[in-house]
Motif scaffolding. Sequence first.
Motif, PDB file in Angstrom:
ATOM      1  N   TYR A  96       0.829  -1.195   0.000  1.00 10.94           N
ATOM      2  CA  TYR A  96       0.000   0.000   0.000  1.00 10.94           C
ATOM      3  C   TYR A  96       0.866   1.248   0.000  1.00 10.94           C
ATOM      4  CZ  TYR A  96       0.909   0.508   5.042  1.00 10.94           C
ATOM      5  OH  TYR A  96       1.509   0.672   6.269  1.00 10.94           O
TER       6      TYR A  96
ATOM      7  N   ARG B  29      -5.289   5.543   1.813  1.00 11.43           N
ATOM      8  CA  ARG B  29      -4.386   4.440   1.497  1.00 11.43           C
ATOM      9  C   ARG B  29      -4.770   3.790   0.176  1.00 11.43           C
ATOM     10  NH1 ARG B  29      -2.811  -0.025   6.032  1.00 11.43           N
ATOM     11  NH2 ARG B  29      -2.071   1.920   6.971  1.00 11.43           N
TER      12      ARG B  29
ATOM     13  N   VAL C  61      -4.185   0.563  -1.960  1.00 14.24           N
ATOM     14  CA  VAL C  61      -3.732  -0.820  -1.771  1.00 14.24           C
ATOM     15  C   VAL C  61      -3.643  -1.471  -3.137  1.00 14.24           C
ATOM     16  CG1 VAL C  61      -4.149  -3.000  -0.592  1.00 14.24           C
ATOM     17  CG2 VAL C  61      -4.914  -0.858   0.457  1.00 14.24           C
TER      18      VAL C  61
ATOM     19  N   ASP D  63      -6.726  -2.561  -7.987  1.00 18.57           N
ATOM     20  CA  ASP D  63      -6.358  -1.861  -6.763  1.00 18.57           C
ATOM     21  C   ASP D  63      -7.593  -1.511  -5.932  1.00 18.57           C
ATOM     22  OD1 ASP D  63      -3.687  -1.800  -7.791  1.00 18.57           O
ATOM     23  OD2 ASP D  63      -4.233  -0.036  -8.978  1.00 18.57           O
TER      24      ASP D  63
END
Length: 279
Positions: free
Chosen positions: A170, A196, A198, A227
Amino acid sequence: MSAPAEQAQITLQSPDGARATLLLHGGQLVSWVPAGGAEQLYLSPTSRYGAGVAVRGGVPVIFPQFAAQGDGPRHGVARTRAWELVQQETGDRDALAVLRLQDDADTLRAWPQAFALELTVRIAGRTLEMELAVENRGEARFAFQAALHSYWAVEDAARVVIEGLQDRRYLDSLRGEEGVQHSHRLELLQGQPIDRIVYGPAAPLRLVGLGESSTRRLLIETEGFDDAVVWNPGANHGLADLPAEDWRRFVCLELAQIEHRPVLDPGEEWVARQTLTCL
Protein backbone atom coordinates in the motif's frame (compact mmCIF):
# COMPACT_ATOMS: atom_id res chain seq x y z
CA MET A 1 -30.52 10.96 2.02
CA SER A 2 -31.73 11.62 -1.51
CA ALA A 3 -30.40 14.27 -3.87
CA PRO A 4 -32.40 17.49 -4.31
CA ALA A 5 -35.52 17.05 -6.41
CA GLU A 6 -34.28 19.49 -9.06
CA GLN A 7 -31.44 17.13 -9.95
CA ALA A 8 -32.15 14.86 -12.94
CA GLN A 9 -32.50 11.40 -11.41
CA ILE A 10 -33.08 7.83 -12.53
CA THR A 11 -34.89 5.58 -10.08
CA LEU A 12 -34.57 1.81 -10.28
CA GLN A 13 -36.77 -0.69 -8.44
CA SER A 14 -36.56 -4.43 -8.91
CA PRO A 15 -39.61 -6.69 -8.41
CA ASP A 16 -38.20 -7.91 -5.08
CA GLY A 17 -38.13 -4.36 -3.66
CA ALA A 18 -34.47 -3.40 -4.14
CA ARG A 19 -34.09 0.29 -5.03
CA ALA A 20 -31.41 2.57 -6.41
CA THR A 21 -31.10 6.20 -7.50
CA LEU A 22 -28.64 7.66 -9.99
CA LEU A 23 -27.93 11.26 -10.94
CA LEU A 24 -27.28 12.18 -14.55
CA HIS A 25 -24.83 14.70 -13.08
CA GLY A 26 -21.62 12.70 -12.80
CA GLY A 27 -23.37 9.45 -13.73
CA GLN A 28 -23.41 9.00 -9.97
CA LEU A 29 -25.18 6.34 -7.95
CA VAL A 30 -26.37 8.11 -4.78
CA SER A 31 -28.66 5.52 -3.18
CA TRP A 32 -28.86 1.74 -2.96
CA VAL A 33 -31.37 -0.03 -0.73
CA PRO A 34 -31.22 -3.83 -1.09
CA ALA A 35 -34.38 -5.90 -0.79
CA GLY A 36 -35.44 -5.94 2.86
CA GLY A 37 -32.48 -3.81 3.85
CA ALA A 38 -31.42 -0.26 4.66
CA GLU A 39 -29.58 2.47 2.77
CA GLN A 40 -26.03 1.35 1.95
CA LEU A 41 -24.53 4.60 0.62
CA TYR A 42 -23.65 7.83 2.38
CA LEU A 43 -24.63 11.14 0.76
CA SER A 44 -23.63 14.36 2.49
CA PRO A 45 -26.60 16.58 3.44
CA THR A 46 -24.45 19.64 2.69
CA SER A 47 -23.11 18.47 -0.66
CA ARG A 48 -23.11 21.03 -3.46
CA TYR A 49 -24.82 20.41 -6.79
CA GLY A 50 -24.41 22.02 -10.20
CA ALA A 51 -22.26 22.19 -13.32
CA GLY A 52 -18.60 21.54 -12.63
CA VAL A 53 -19.23 20.49 -9.00
CA ALA A 54 -18.45 17.06 -7.54
CA VAL A 55 -21.21 15.55 -5.37
CA ARG A 56 -19.98 14.38 -1.95
CA GLY A 57 -21.13 10.79 -1.47
CA GLY A 58 -22.61 7.87 -3.34
CA VAL A 59 -20.32 6.39 -5.99
CA PRO A 60 -18.49 9.06 -8.02
CA VAL A 61 -16.88 7.82 -11.25
CA ILE A 62 -13.16 8.65 -11.34
CA PHE A 63 -11.69 9.03 -14.87
CA PRO A 64 -9.16 9.56 -16.50
CA GLN A 65 -6.93 10.28 -13.51
CA PHE A 66 -6.92 9.41 -9.83
CA ALA A 67 -6.54 12.34 -7.40
CA ALA A 68 -3.75 14.60 -8.68
CA GLN A 69 -1.88 11.85 -10.54
CA GLY A 70 -2.17 13.67 -13.88
CA ASP A 71 -2.31 17.08 -15.50
CA GLY A 72 -6.11 17.45 -15.53
CA PRO A 73 -8.72 18.21 -12.87
CA ARG A 74 -8.45 16.27 -9.61
CA HIS A 75 -10.09 12.84 -10.05
CA GLY A 76 -10.72 13.63 -13.71
CA VAL A 77 -13.64 14.97 -15.74
CA ALA A 78 -16.34 12.30 -15.43
CA ARG A 79 -17.71 13.11 -11.96
CA THR A 80 -18.60 16.72 -12.80
CA ARG A 81 -20.15 16.23 -16.26
CA ALA A 82 -23.72 15.58 -17.40
CA TRP A 83 -24.23 11.98 -18.54
CA GLU A 84 -27.10 10.62 -20.64
CA LEU A 85 -29.41 7.69 -19.99
CA VAL A 86 -29.20 5.21 -22.86
CA GLN A 87 -31.08 2.24 -21.38
CA GLN A 88 -33.38 1.50 -18.46
CA GLU A 89 -35.39 -1.66 -17.91
CA THR A 90 -36.98 -3.82 -15.25
CA GLY A 91 -36.86 -7.59 -15.65
CA ASP A 92 -38.52 -10.45 -13.81
CA ARG A 93 -35.86 -10.38 -11.09
CA ASP A 94 -33.80 -7.22 -11.54
CA ALA A 95 -33.63 -3.63 -12.72
CA LEU A 96 -30.83 -1.90 -14.60
CA ALA A 97 -29.75 1.37 -16.15
CA VAL A 98 -26.95 2.26 -18.57
CA LEU A 99 -25.50 5.78 -18.59
CA ARG A 100 -23.07 7.19 -21.13
CA LEU A 101 -20.57 10.04 -21.26
CA GLN A 102 -18.35 10.99 -24.16
CA ASP A 103 -15.84 13.71 -24.89
CA ASP A 104 -16.87 17.22 -25.84
CA ALA A 105 -15.14 20.59 -26.20
CA ASP A 106 -14.89 21.05 -22.42
CA THR A 107 -13.41 17.62 -21.68
CA LEU A 108 -10.95 17.96 -24.57
CA ARG A 109 -9.60 21.15 -23.05
CA ALA A 110 -9.03 19.33 -19.76
CA TRP A 111 -7.82 16.02 -21.28
CA PRO A 112 -7.15 16.00 -25.05
CA GLN A 113 -8.47 12.50 -25.82
CA ALA A 114 -11.65 11.26 -27.53
CA PHE A 115 -13.36 8.73 -25.26
CA ALA A 116 -16.67 7.24 -24.25
CA LEU A 117 -17.68 5.85 -20.85
CA GLU A 118 -20.60 3.56 -20.12
CA LEU A 119 -21.74 2.82 -16.60
CA THR A 120 -24.13 -0.10 -16.10
CA VAL A 121 -25.93 -0.43 -12.76
CA ARG A 122 -27.98 -3.53 -11.97
CA ILE A 123 -29.84 -4.31 -8.74
CA ALA A 124 -31.44 -7.57 -7.66
CA GLY A 125 -32.22 -8.80 -4.15
CA ARG A 126 -29.30 -7.91 -1.90
CA THR A 127 -26.79 -7.46 -4.74
CA LEU A 128 -25.59 -4.42 -6.67
CA GLU A 129 -23.51 -4.79 -9.83
CA MET A 130 -21.65 -1.88 -11.43
CA GLU A 131 -19.72 -2.10 -14.68
CA LEU A 132 -17.54 0.67 -16.10
CA ALA A 133 -16.50 0.51 -19.76
CA VAL A 134 -13.96 2.86 -21.37
CA GLU A 135 -13.69 3.21 -25.15
CA ASN A 136 -11.01 4.99 -27.17
CA ARG A 137 -12.93 6.96 -29.82
CA GLY A 138 -9.89 8.85 -31.10
CA GLU A 139 -6.99 8.30 -33.46
CA ALA A 140 -4.23 8.04 -30.86
CA ARG A 141 -3.66 5.58 -28.03
CA PHE A 142 -4.12 6.78 -24.47
CA ALA A 143 -3.52 5.57 -20.92
CA PHE A 144 -5.84 6.31 -18.01
CA GLN A 145 -6.79 5.59 -14.40
CA ALA A 146 -10.30 4.81 -13.17
CA ALA A 147 -12.17 4.10 -9.95
CA LEU A 148 -15.64 3.75 -8.45
CA HIS A 149 -15.18 5.96 -5.39
CA SER A 150 -17.80 4.36 -3.09
CA TYR A 151 -18.96 6.04 0.15
CA TRP A 152 -20.37 3.20 2.30
CA ALA A 153 -22.72 4.21 5.10
CA VAL A 154 -21.69 2.98 8.57
CA GLU A 155 -22.84 3.58 12.14
CA ASP A 156 -19.37 4.66 13.28
CA ALA A 157 -16.23 4.67 11.12
CA ALA A 158 -14.16 4.05 14.25
CA ARG A 159 -15.95 0.71 14.69
CA VAL A 160 -15.43 -0.73 11.22
CA VAL A 161 -12.85 -3.18 9.89
CA ILE A 162 -11.92 -4.09 6.34
CA GLU A 163 -11.00 -7.68 5.62
CA GLY A 164 -9.16 -9.11 2.61
CA LEU A 165 -6.17 -6.77 2.27
CA GLN A 166 -3.64 -9.05 3.97
CA ASP A 167 -0.14 -9.18 2.41
CA ARG A 168 -0.93 -6.34 -0.01
CA ARG A 169 1.40 -3.44 -0.70
CA TYR A 170 0.00 0.00 0.00
CA LEU A 171 0.86 3.67 -0.36
CA ASP A 172 -0.03 5.94 2.54
CA SER A 173 -0.93 9.04 0.54
CA LEU A 174 -0.97 11.25 3.65
CA ARG A 175 2.64 10.47 4.54
CA GLY A 176 4.01 9.47 1.15
CA GLU A 177 5.18 6.16 2.60
CA GLU A 178 4.84 2.61 1.29
CA GLY A 179 4.24 -0.50 3.39
CA VAL A 180 2.62 -3.91 3.51
CA GLN A 181 -0.71 -4.72 5.19
CA HIS A 182 0.20 -7.70 7.40
CA SER A 183 -3.01 -8.10 9.39
CA HIS A 184 -6.11 -9.77 8.00
CA ARG A 185 -8.12 -6.81 9.33
CA LEU A 186 -7.55 -3.12 8.71
CA GLU A 187 -9.06 -0.99 11.48
CA LEU A 188 -9.72 2.73 11.22
CA LEU A 189 -8.39 4.67 14.20
CA GLN A 190 -10.70 6.91 16.22
CA GLY A 191 -10.86 10.32 14.55
CA GLN A 192 -7.69 9.81 12.52
CA PRO A 193 -7.68 10.34 8.73
CA ILE A 194 -6.71 7.54 6.38
CA ASP A 195 -5.87 7.71 2.67
CA ARG A 196 -4.39 4.44 1.50
CA ILE A 197 -3.99 2.97 -2.00
CA VAL A 198 -3.73 -0.82 -1.77
CA TYR A 199 -2.24 -2.56 -4.78
CA GLY A 200 -3.58 -5.81 -6.13
CA PRO A 201 -6.41 -6.89 -3.77
CA ALA A 202 -7.09 -10.17 -5.56
CA ALA A 203 -9.22 -11.58 -2.74
CA PRO A 204 -12.79 -10.39 -2.13
CA LEU A 205 -13.04 -7.57 0.40
CA ARG A 206 -15.42 -7.32 3.34
CA LEU A 207 -16.58 -4.23 5.18
CA VAL A 208 -17.64 -5.30 8.68
CA GLY A 209 -19.21 -3.22 11.43
CA LEU A 210 -18.23 -4.03 15.02
CA GLY A 211 -20.40 -4.03 18.11
CA GLU A 212 -23.57 -5.78 19.23
CA SER A 213 -25.88 -3.33 17.45
CA SER A 214 -24.13 -3.52 14.08
CA THR A 215 -25.35 -5.82 11.32
CA ARG A 216 -23.04 -4.27 8.69
CA ARG A 217 -21.43 -6.90 6.49
CA LEU A 218 -20.72 -6.03 2.87
CA LEU A 219 -18.93 -8.33 0.43
CA ILE A 220 -17.07 -6.58 -2.42
CA GLU A 221 -15.93 -8.62 -5.42
CA THR A 222 -14.24 -7.39 -8.57
CA GLU A 223 -13.34 -8.31 -12.10
CA GLY A 224 -10.93 -5.98 -13.88
CA PHE A 225 -9.99 -3.59 -11.05
CA ASP A 226 -6.52 -4.34 -9.65
CA ASP A 227 -6.36 -1.86 -6.76
CA ALA A 228 -8.41 -0.56 -3.86
CA VAL A 229 -8.51 2.71 -1.92
CA VAL A 230 -9.46 3.25 1.74
CA TRP A 231 -10.28 6.84 2.67
CA ASN A 232 -11.83 8.75 5.54
CA PRO A 233 -10.98 12.40 6.27
CA GLY A 234 -11.04 12.06 10.06
CA ALA A 235 -12.43 14.35 12.73
CA ASN A 236 -10.56 17.52 11.76
CA HIS A 237 -11.40 17.37 8.05
CA GLY A 238 -12.48 20.96 7.43
CA LEU A 239 -14.44 19.98 4.32
CA ALA A 240 -17.11 22.57 3.51
CA ASP A 241 -19.49 20.02 1.97
CA LEU A 242 -19.29 17.56 4.88
CA PRO A 243 -20.82 18.17 8.34
CA ALA A 244 -18.24 18.20 11.12
CA GLU A 245 -19.30 14.88 12.69
CA ASP A 246 -20.22 13.05 9.49
CA TRP A 247 -16.74 11.59 9.10
CA ARG A 248 -18.17 8.90 11.39
CA ARG A 249 -20.99 8.07 8.98
CA PHE A 250 -19.03 6.58 6.08
CA VAL A 251 -15.97 4.71 4.91
CA CYS A 252 -14.75 5.05 1.35
CA LEU A 253 -13.67 1.63 0.14
CA GLU A 254 -13.34 1.86 -3.61
CA LEU A 255 -12.16 -0.43 -6.35
CA ALA A 256 -9.73 1.20 -8.75
CA GLN A 257 -7.15 0.89 -11.50
CA ILE A 258 -4.31 3.15 -10.44
CA GLU A 259 -0.82 1.63 -10.46
CA HIS A 260 -0.92 -0.06 -13.87
CA ARG A 261 -2.73 2.29 -16.22
CA PRO A 262 -4.64 0.54 -19.01
CA VAL A 263 -3.53 1.59 -22.50
CA LEU A 264 -6.13 1.64 -25.28
CA ASP A 265 -5.44 1.83 -28.99
CA PRO A 266 -8.04 3.53 -31.21
CA GLY A 267 -11.28 1.53 -31.15
CA GLU A 268 -10.30 -0.59 -28.14
CA GLU A 269 -12.34 -0.95 -24.95
CA TRP A 270 -11.57 -1.70 -21.30
CA VAL A 271 -14.15 -3.05 -18.87
CA ALA A 272 -14.14 -3.54 -15.09
CA ARG A 273 -16.87 -4.58 -12.67
CA GLN A 274 -17.68 -4.58 -8.99
CA THR A 275 -20.31 -6.74 -7.31
CA LEU A 276 -21.58 -5.77 -3.85
CA THR A 277 -23.57 -8.15 -1.69
CA CYS A 278 -25.12 -7.44 1.71
CA LEU A 279 -24.47 -10.50 3.87
